[in-house]
Design an enzyme around this catalytic site. Structure first.
Site, PDB file in Angstrom:
ATOM      1  N   HIS A  83      -3.952  -5.657  24.652  1.00  0.00           N
ATOM      2  CA  HIS A  83      -4.728  -6.118  23.500  1.00  0.00           C
ATOM      3  C   HIS A  83      -4.031  -5.647  22.233  1.00  0.00           C
ATOM      4  O   HIS A  83      -3.639  -4.487  22.118  1.00  0.00           O
ATOM      5  CB  HIS A  83      -6.154  -5.549  23.532  1.00  0.00           C
ATOM      6  CG  HIS A  83      -6.948  -5.991  22.336  1.00  0.00           C
ATOM      7  ND1 HIS A  83      -7.594  -7.204  22.290  1.00  0.00           N
ATOM      8  CD2 HIS A  83      -7.138  -5.417  21.133  1.00  0.00           C
ATOM      9  CE1 HIS A  83      -8.168  -7.348  21.111  1.00  0.00           C
ATOM     10  NE2 HIS A  83      -7.911  -6.274  20.382  1.00  0.00           N
ATOM     11  N   ASP A 162     -21.408  -8.139  21.333  1.00  0.00           N
ATOM     12  CA  ASP A 162     -20.321  -8.068  20.353  1.00  0.00           C
ATOM     13  C   ASP A 162     -20.284  -9.316  19.483  1.00  0.00           C
ATOM     14  O   ASP A 162     -19.967  -9.246  18.296  1.00  0.00           O
ATOM     15  CB  ASP A 162     -18.969  -7.881  21.046  1.00  0.00           C
ATOM     16  CG  ASP A 162     -17.867  -7.683  20.012  1.00  0.00           C
ATOM     17  OD1 ASP A 162     -17.957  -6.686  19.259  1.00  0.00           O
ATOM     18  OD2 ASP A 162     -16.956  -8.518  19.917  1.00  0.00           O
ATOM     19  N   ARG A 169     -21.114  -7.460  11.256  1.00  0.00           N
ATOM     20  CA  ARG A 169     -20.180  -6.536  10.596  1.00  0.00           C
ATOM     21  C   ARG A 169     -19.319  -7.281   9.587  1.00  0.00           C
ATOM     22  O   ARG A 169     -19.018  -6.770   8.499  1.00  0.00           O
ATOM     23  CB  ARG A 169     -19.300  -5.857  11.649  1.00  0.00           C
ATOM     24  CG  ARG A 169     -20.048  -4.818  12.464  1.00  0.00           C
ATOM     25  CD  ARG A 169     -19.250  -4.386  13.665  1.00  0.00           C
ATOM     26  NE  ARG A 169     -17.943  -3.882  13.314  1.00  0.00           N
ATOM     27  CZ  ARG A 169     -16.858  -3.972  14.096  1.00  0.00           C
ATOM     28  NH1 ARG A 169     -16.929  -4.539  15.278  1.00  0.00           N
ATOM     29  NH2 ARG A 169     -15.722  -3.478  13.700  1.00  0.00           N
ATOM     30  N   SER A 184     -16.035  -2.459  20.080  1.00  0.00           N
ATOM     31  CA  SER A 184     -15.964  -3.919  20.110  1.00  0.00           C
ATOM     32  C   SER A 184     -14.800  -4.381  20.995  1.00  0.00           C
ATOM     33  O   SER A 184     -14.959  -5.227  21.883  1.00  0.00           O
ATOM     34  CB  SER A 184     -15.798  -4.422  18.669  1.00  0.00           C
ATOM     35  OG  SER A 184     -15.378  -5.750  18.630  1.00  0.00           O
ATOM     36  N   LYS A 188     -15.049  -5.602  25.449  1.00  0.00           N
ATOM     37  CA  LYS A 188     -14.592  -6.908  25.942  1.00  0.00           C
ATOM     38  C   LYS A 188     -13.505  -6.733  27.000  1.00  0.00           C
ATOM     39  O   LYS A 188     -13.474  -7.446  27.992  1.00  0.00           O
ATOM     40  CB  LYS A 188     -14.089  -7.752  24.768  1.00  0.00           C
ATOM     41  CG  LYS A 188     -15.237  -8.259  23.888  1.00  0.00           C
ATOM     42  CD  LYS A 188     -14.766  -8.991  22.653  1.00  0.00           C
ATOM     43  CE  LYS A 188     -14.206  -8.073  21.625  1.00  0.00           C
ATOM     44  NZ  LYS A 188     -14.010  -8.599  20.290  1.00  0.00           N
TER      45      LYS A 188
HETATM   46  N1  URA Z   1     -11.127  -7.023  16.972  1.00  0.00           N
HETATM   47  C1  URA Z   1     -12.283  -6.957  17.658  1.00  0.00           C
HETATM   48  O1  URA Z   1     -12.438  -7.576  18.701  1.00  0.00           O
HETATM   49  N2  URA Z   1     -13.259  -6.182  17.157  1.00  0.00           N
HETATM   50  C2  URA Z   1     -13.146  -5.480  16.032  1.00  0.00           C
HETATM   51  O2  URA Z   1     -14.070  -4.796  15.645  1.00  0.00           O
HETATM   52  C3  URA Z   1     -11.935  -5.556  15.320  1.00  0.00           C
HETATM   53  C4  URA Z   1     -10.926  -6.346  15.825  1.00  0.00           C
END
Ligand code: URA
Length: 424
Positions: A83, A162, A169, A184, A188
């Protein structure tokens, strides 16, 4: 039952939330039983007072529990994913997933779309005619079993908490909080079911985290969260002061990825991709040098198979922009800086990115960096090529680049693309 106002007050005053309270809050917010204004206040309190590691672990776990988890246990191969916190010209996923898969590791890349000046992997691949981002869970498992890698959209049932929290957010100034970003991202990735994960935490003007200290803290927080949830996790801090590679946009980044898979990639992009691949292979328990698979075409074969398995035609012509303009060097000397954020904004204004989630993106728009920091340039030499279908967008794109280019009498200090590693 807990009361949202009590939890907001507790967090506001620097207290810690109990496990049951956190689980209730996330479940109730996802179900629409806690109001957006209450969650906004709580997020702002977290922004200012943080969370301790026990709170963060429970918060992340509660987010994962808000939806389904992908079950990859039926796959014969070990699993590993990557990621990135997002950068300009960051097309690493397109190369890395097939590269690592060519060593017998299954790579489930559930990705997102771009918002703002950083591009999204799905937007890039959608410039390949026929390619489909939306796959069912059964299709994801079938492509993984058949090809070894898949890049697709995360379904609506993966961490629905999320989806709501991130949207909130975004409009309440609470994105840039280490515990909120870490939970967050990691919720995932953990829900996606991968056994190993490498985080590419970008540092610099084009990244979420402009300074090294906060990038390191974010990396450390995410590595710990991954480990606590049984995912072998490590992180690399990589430089994002200037675009990665030369292409910034959608189709142009696909073309550069294919060139890299053919062994003809730019040095910085190759270096970051190989460092991440080595880390993923290490975590998957495989002792091999990933560079060989770029050189001999194995990774390219996997890429082509992955595109075809998702309905795309790997031989199709990519869209080409109707208009192109050059940005030239104002003086002779050494190119010392080419600012990532400015180039990302220029590509975005040319149509490669979107301002709102629902906006379409242009496949052909983007910027090609004809020179990179460290190059010696002549006055008037083309440094950037701007591409787009809408001539009316070029003026604003040029404006974004006003202070992007720095030319000096000395070469810039050497800048290794990989800055640091946080091992799991
Ligand atoms: N990417 C995400 O998935 N979440 C965040 O809070 C920031 C970047």
């Amino acid at each position: 039952m807990p009361d949202a106002v009590d939890l907001i007050r507790a967090k506001r005053d620097g207290g810690t939330l109990a496990e049951d309270d956190i689980r209730w809050l996330i479940a109730a917010y996802t179900a629409g039983e806690v109001a957006d204004e209450q969650m906004s206040a709580l997020l702002m309190a977290v922004f200012f007072t943080g969370m301790d590691s026990a709170e963060l672990a429970v918060w992340t776990d509660a987010m994962i529990s808000s939806g389904e988890r992908l079950d990859l246990s039926g796959l014969a191969a070990p699993t590993a994913d990557k990621h990135s916190t997002g950068g300009v010209g960051d097309k690493v996923s397109l190369i890395l997933a097939p590269l690592v898969a060519s060593f017998g590791v299954a790579v489930p890349q559930l990705s997102g779309r771009g918002l703002g000046h950083t591009g999204g992997t799905l937007d890039k691949l959608e410039s390949v005619p026929g390619w489909r981002a939306a796959l069912s869970n059964d299709e994801i498992l079938a492509v993984l079993a058949e090809v070894g890698c898949v890049i697709c959209a995360a379904g609506p049932d993966l961490v629905p908490a999320d989806r709501r929290l991130y949207a909130l957010r975004d409009v309440t100034g609470t994105v840039e909080s280490i515990p909120l970003i870490a939970s967050s991202i990691m919720s995932k990735k953990i829900a996606e079911g991968t056994a190993a994960l490498v985080l590419d935490v970008k540092v610099g003007s084009g990244a979420f985290m402009p300074d090294r200290t906060s990038a390191w803290q974010l990396a450390q927080t995410m590595v710990r969260l991954g480990q606590a949830h049984g995912v072998r996790t490590s992180a690399l801090l990589t430089r994002m002061d200037t675009p990665l590679g030369r292409a910034v946009g959608n189709a142009v980044e696909v073309a550069e990825s294919v060139a890299t898979l053919r062994g003809e990639g730019p040095a910085d992009l190759v270096a970051v991709t190989l460092a991440l691949a080595a880390e993923m292979l290490r975590l998957a328990g495989i002792d091999a040098d990933p560079a060989a698979a770029l050189a001999d075409g194995r990774a390219l074969d996997r890429y082509r198979a992955m595109i075809a398995a998702q309905g795309g035609d790997p031989d199709a012509e990519l869209p080409v922009a109707r208009h192109a303009e050059l940005v030239t060097a104002p003086s002779a000397g050494w190119l010392r800086a080419l600012d990532a954020r400015a180039v990302g904004i220029a590509a975005w204004r040319l149509g490669a990115g979107r301002a709102r989630k629902e906006d379409p993106v242009s496949a052909a728009a983007g910027v090609i960096c004809l020179a990179k920091p460290g190059d010696q340039v002549e006055a008037g030499q083309p440094l950037l090529e701007l591409r787009g279908d809408d001539q009316g967008r070029f003026g604003r794109a040029r404006q974004a680049l006003t202070d992007a280019i720095e030319i000096g009498n000395e070469p810039p200090p050497p800048a290794e693309p990989v800055i640091d590693r946080i091992a799991g």
